[in-house]
Design a protein around this motif. Structure first.
Motif, PDB file in Angstrom:
ATOM      1  N   CYS A 377       1.199  -1.495  -0.192  1.00  0.00           N
ATOM      2  CA  CYS A 377       0.004  -0.032   0.468  1.00  0.00           C
ATOM      3  C   CYS A 377       0.505   1.456  -0.056  1.00  0.00           C
ATOM      4  CB  CYS A 377      -0.711  -0.322   1.436  1.00  0.00           C
ATOM      5  SG  CYS A 377      -2.227   1.103   0.748  1.00  0.00           S
ATOM      6  N   PHE A 378       2.222   0.972   0.522  1.00  0.00           N
ATOM      7  CA  PHE A 378       2.979   2.343   0.786  1.00  0.00           C
ATOM      8  C   PHE A 378       3.419   3.205  -0.143  1.00  0.00           C
ATOM      9  CE2 PHE A 378       7.149   4.179   1.626  1.00  0.00           C
ATOM     10  CZ  PHE A 378       6.881   5.397   2.570  1.00  0.00           C
ATOM     11  N   LEU A 379       4.250   1.499  -1.475  1.00  0.00           N
ATOM     12  CA  LEU A 379       4.870   1.981  -1.961  1.00  0.00           C
ATOM     13  C   LEU A 379       3.752   2.354  -3.554  1.00  0.00           C
ATOM     14  CD1 LEU A 379       7.399  -1.206  -2.003  1.00  0.00           C
ATOM     15  CD2 LEU A 379       7.570   1.541  -1.880  1.00  0.00           C
ATOM     16  N   TRP A 380       2.634   1.614  -3.582  1.00  0.00           N
ATOM     17  CA  TRP A 380       1.596   2.381  -4.472  1.00  0.00           C
ATOM     18  C   TRP A 380       0.874   3.840  -3.962  1.00  0.00           C
ATOM     19  CZ3 TRP A 380      -0.470   1.654  -9.176  1.00  0.00           C
ATOM     20  CH2 TRP A 380      -1.853   1.461  -9.446  1.00  0.00           C
ATOM     21  N   ALA A 381       0.407   3.911  -3.350  1.00  0.00           N
ATOM     22  CA  ALA A 381      -0.098   5.400  -2.976  1.00  0.00           C
ATOM     23  C   ALA A 381       0.647   6.149  -2.558  1.00  0.00           C
ATOM     24  CB  ALA A 381      -0.306   5.353  -0.910  1.00  0.00           C
ATOM     25  N   PHE A 382       2.190   5.892  -2.273  1.00  0.00           N
ATOM     26  CA  PHE A 382       3.239   7.704  -1.618  1.00  0.00           C
ATOM     27  C   PHE A 382       3.257   7.662  -3.198  1.00  0.00           C
ATOM     28  CE2 PHE A 382       7.685   9.317  -0.545  1.00  0.00           C
ATOM     29  CZ  PHE A 382       7.615   9.477  -0.523  1.00  0.00           C
ATOM     30  N   VAL A 383       3.684   6.190  -3.440  1.00  0.00           N
ATOM     31  CA  VAL A 383       4.089   6.426  -4.925  1.00  0.00           C
ATOM     32  C   VAL A 383       3.822   7.420  -6.209  1.00  0.00           C
ATOM     33  CG1 VAL A 383       5.750   5.701  -6.928  1.00  0.00           C
ATOM     34  CG2 VAL A 383       6.782   5.045  -5.096  1.00  0.00           C
ATOM     35  N   GLY A 384       2.491   7.036  -6.517  1.00  0.00           N
ATOM     36  CA  GLY A 384       1.959   7.128  -6.810  1.00  0.00           C
ATOM     37  C   GLY A 384       1.214   8.004  -7.389  1.00  0.00           C
ATOM     38  N   ALA A 385       1.328   8.366  -5.884  1.00  0.00           N
ATOM     39  CA  ALA A 385       0.346   9.804  -5.594  1.00  0.00           C
ATOM     40  C   ALA A 385       1.383  11.564  -5.612  1.00  0.00           C
ATOM     41  CB  ALA A 385       0.414  10.247  -3.900  1.00  0.00           C
ATOM     42  N   LEU A 386       3.433  10.962  -6.046  1.00  0.00           N
ATOM     43  CA  LEU A 386       3.897  11.505  -6.514  1.00  0.00           C
ATOM     44  C   LEU A 386       4.251  12.205  -7.250  1.00  0.00           C
ATOM     45  CD1 LEU A 386       7.077  10.518  -3.875  1.00  0.00           C
ATOM     46  CD2 LEU A 386       6.216  12.570  -3.823  1.00  0.00           C
ATOM     47  N   VAL A 387       3.886  10.835  -8.494  1.00  0.00           N
ATOM     48  CA  VAL A 387       3.636  11.253  -9.955  1.00  0.00           C
ATOM     49  C   VAL A 387       2.272  11.879 -10.587  1.00  0.00           C
ATOM     50  CG1 VAL A 387       3.064  10.147 -12.124  1.00  0.00           C
ATOM     51  CG2 VAL A 387       4.418   9.144 -10.493  1.00  0.00           C
ATOM     52  N   ILE A 388       1.434  11.785  -9.821  1.00  0.00           N
ATOM     53  CA  ILE A 388       0.472  12.538  -9.972  1.00  0.00           C
ATOM     54  C   ILE A 388      -0.100  13.518  -9.397  1.00  0.00           C
ATOM     55  CG2 ILE A 388      -2.213  13.044  -8.887  1.00  0.00           C
ATOM     56  CD1 ILE A 388      -2.292   9.463  -8.566  1.00  0.00           C
ATOM     57  N   TYR A 389       0.214  13.815  -7.963  1.00  0.00           N
ATOM     58  CA  TYR A 389       0.872  15.842  -7.895  1.00  0.00           C
ATOM     59  C   TYR A 389       1.265  16.418  -9.013  1.00  0.00           C
ATOM     60  CZ  TYR A 389      -1.957  14.925  -3.197  1.00  0.00           C
ATOM     61  OH  TYR A 389      -3.093  14.765  -2.978  1.00  0.00           O
ATOM     62  N   GLY A 390       2.936  15.090  -9.240  1.00  0.00           N
ATOM     63  CA  GLY A 390       3.685  16.245  -9.516  1.00  0.00           C
ATOM     64  C   GLY A 390       3.238  16.599 -11.120  1.00  0.00           C
ATOM     65  N   LEU A 391       2.321  15.587 -12.678  1.00  0.00           N
ATOM     66  CA  LEU A 391       1.901  15.871 -13.177  1.00  0.00           C
ATOM     67  C   LEU A 391       0.729  16.884 -13.291  1.00  0.00           C
ATOM     68  CD1 LEU A 391       1.167  12.249 -14.392  1.00  0.00           C
ATOM     69  CD2 LEU A 391       3.351  13.814 -15.314  1.00  0.00           C
ATOM     70  N   VAL A 392       0.536  17.248 -12.193  1.00  0.00           N
ATOM     71  CA  VAL A 392      -0.637  18.145 -12.310  1.00  0.00           C
ATOM     72  C   VAL A 392      -0.026  19.827 -11.873  1.00  0.00           C
ATOM     73  CG1 VAL A 392      -2.611  19.000 -10.366  1.00  0.00           C
ATOM     74  CG2 VAL A 392      -2.674  15.994 -10.546  1.00  0.00           C
ATOM     75  N   ASN A 393       0.708  19.358 -11.043  1.00  0.00           N
ATOM     76  CA  ASN A 393       1.349  20.499 -10.572  1.00  0.00           C
ATOM     77  C   ASN A 393       2.307  21.553 -12.171  1.00  0.00           C
ATOM     78  OD1 ASN A 393       2.466  22.266  -8.950  1.00  0.00           O
ATOM     79  ND2 ASN A 393       4.538  21.905  -8.547  1.00  0.00           N
ATOM     80  N   LEU A 394       2.183  20.466 -12.693  1.00  0.00           N
ATOM     81  CA  LEU A 394       2.956  20.773 -14.382  1.00  0.00           C
ATOM     82  C   LEU A 394       2.350  21.623 -15.014  1.00  0.00           C
ATOM     83  CD1 LEU A 394       4.707  17.360 -15.824  1.00  0.00           C
ATOM     84  CD2 LEU A 394       5.064  19.154 -15.131  1.00  0.00           C
ATOM     85  N   PHE A 395       0.706  21.566 -14.874  1.00  0.00           N
ATOM     86  CA  PHE A 395      -0.586  22.350 -15.604  1.00  0.00           C
ATOM     87  C   PHE A 395      -0.857  23.285 -15.036  1.00  0.00           C
ATOM     88  CE2 PHE A 395      -0.007  18.174 -17.424  1.00  0.00           C
ATOM     89  CZ  PHE A 395       0.324  18.598 -19.041  1.00  0.00           C
TER      90      PHE A 395
END
Length: 438
Positions: A377-395
């Motif tokens: 859960c930690f690996l999926w949620a934490f890493v996945g959320a970092l990717v999501i927030y990083g992509l959203v932050n670009l736009f």
């Protein structure tokens, strides 16, 4: 056969029996549906608890913004989950990783509507956890976009690993024997690891830490909201855990007793932790301690005896208070303490569900499986959320401008003030009031 029955009467009974059994089955299904509808309403009411708790722990100048995030994420997120997330989580799962059908509200039976409703409430709970952690410095639109992606993809995929499928196949963690009855990990820890990623991406609030990393306390603005929010969440948890039976059955009594006792023990654990630290007994710590107990027992509430539920809650309360201190040492700014409450206590509760499993107490094999689930859960949620927030932050930049943060996001994001009668001549200058009058 009873001699009092004549042959014609016996024949009539045999003919009518299937009808009687069908009526009984229909009656049972109706009772189950009513219970799930009530439980779903209780879980939905938890959103009011989150709104009060999170706004109360924030500063007055961000009250509207915090409440709006709680209100909007459950509205938009529910649409996304029902259209896409439910299929990913509960659709046919031949691979063990995600569902492949039942998208866009495509049920097989009437009962499926009840499951969709109940699970949508769970998804909303997992999503809204991050809003409190990221409060007071996160843009409204950027947060909402991120929340919809979490609710439509990140949460349901992991949920499929543990609870999928409702139709065909099973999740890979479920096949291992992972125990998480109502979601200590699936709902709460996942939401907390998403919150941790968000806190790291947006950074701490202005003034939270000095140049040497020493934390400066930013007090909450309304302790009454905090306490009332805690009680509402506690009430909603009886639907959260009890409703996870998906049936009106006698086991609900034990489940909800364990739920209540763990919450009480969680508050006791927080009081003990404050005494051990020789720190003030704050409303936020005690309320969060009870919430930590609730989170902790959620995984094992159906498979644990009440004594061990109290132990689980007590340890969770200790973890919440000491975990908050750990976050400060790491310079992580969690406005409401969601990461220790939902993340640390959720991980502990999931392990405790294997440790105190009634049929196989203190089993190393069960604990190992639980640890695999927690780490996954930690690996999926934490890493996945970092990717999501990083992509959203670009736009859409996540972090609010410094001037907006200092004035308060109520003004800059919504052009409203939570307490206009008290703020007009004190906290807000003339330029701020000009914004409101436009």
């Amino acid at each position: 056969m009873n001699k009092r029955f004549s042959a014609p009467a016996a024949a009539a009974l045999l003919v009518c029996a299937p009808v009687v059994y069908a009526e009984q089955a229909a009656s049972s299904s109706s009772v189950n549906t009513v219970w799930i509808a009530i439980a779903a309403a209780l879980v939905f009411f938890m959103q009011a608890g989150f709104a009060l708790l999170e706004s109360g722990m924030s500063r007055a100048k961000n009250t509207v913004n915090v409440i709006m995030k709680n209100y909007a994420d459950v509205c938009l997120g529910s649409l996304v989950f029902c259209l896409v997330g439910f299929g990913l989580m509960f659709g046919a799962n031949p691979t063990g990783f995600f569902g492949t059908d039942h998208f866009f509200l495509n049920p097989e039976e009437e009962w499926d509507w009840s499951v969709v409703l109940f699970q949508a409430m769970f998804a909303a709970t997992a999503t809204t956890i991050a809003s409190g952690t990221m409060a007071e410095r996160t843009r409204f639109n950027s947060y909402l976009l991120s929340a919809c992606i979490v609710m439509g993809f990140l949460y349901p995929v992991f949920g499929s690993w543990v609870w999928g499928s409702a139709f065909e196949g099973s999740g890979w963690l479920a096949e291992l024997g992972f125990i998480d009855f109502a979601g200590s990990t699936v709902v709460h820890s996942l939401g907390a690891w998403v919150a941790l990623a968000g806190a790291l991406v947006v950074g701490p609030r202005i003034g939270r830490f000095d140049r040497d990393g020493k934390p400066h306390r930013i007090p909450s603005h309304n302790s009454s909201y905090v306490a009332l929010g805690g009680f509402i969440l506690w009430l909603g948890w009886f639907g959260f855990n009890g409703g996870s039976t998906l049936a009106a059955e006698v086991s609900i009594g034990l489940i909800n007793l364990n739920t209540h006792l763990a919450a009480c023990a969680g508050a006791a654990g927080a009081l003990l932790a404050c005494s051990l630290r020789r720190s003030p007994i704050l409303v936020g710590h005690v309320v969060n301690g009870s919430l930590g107990g609730l989170v902790g027992i959620t995984a094992g509430c159906a498979t644990m005896d009440p004594l061990w539920a109290m132990v689980t809650g007590l340890v969770a309360g200790l973890i919440v208070v000491f975990g908050s201190g750990v976050l400060l040492r790491w310079r992580v700014d969690d406005v409401v303490g969601a990461i220790p409450v939902h993340g640390f206590a959720g991980a502990w509760g999931t392990i405790a569900a294997g440790l105190f499993y009634r049929e196989q107490m203190f089993s190393i094999d069960l604990v190992v499986v639980q640890l695999i689930g927690v780490l996954s859960c930690f690996l999926w949620a934490f890493v996945g959320a970092l990717v999501i927030y990083g992509l959203v932050n670009l736009f859409l930049p996540l972090r609010a401008e410094a001037q907006h943060e200092q004035r308060g996001l109520d003004i800059t994001e919504h052009a409203e003030i939570g307490y206009p009668e008290f703020s007009k001549n004190t906290a807000y200058n003339e330029k701020t009031l000009e914004v409101l009058e436009r």
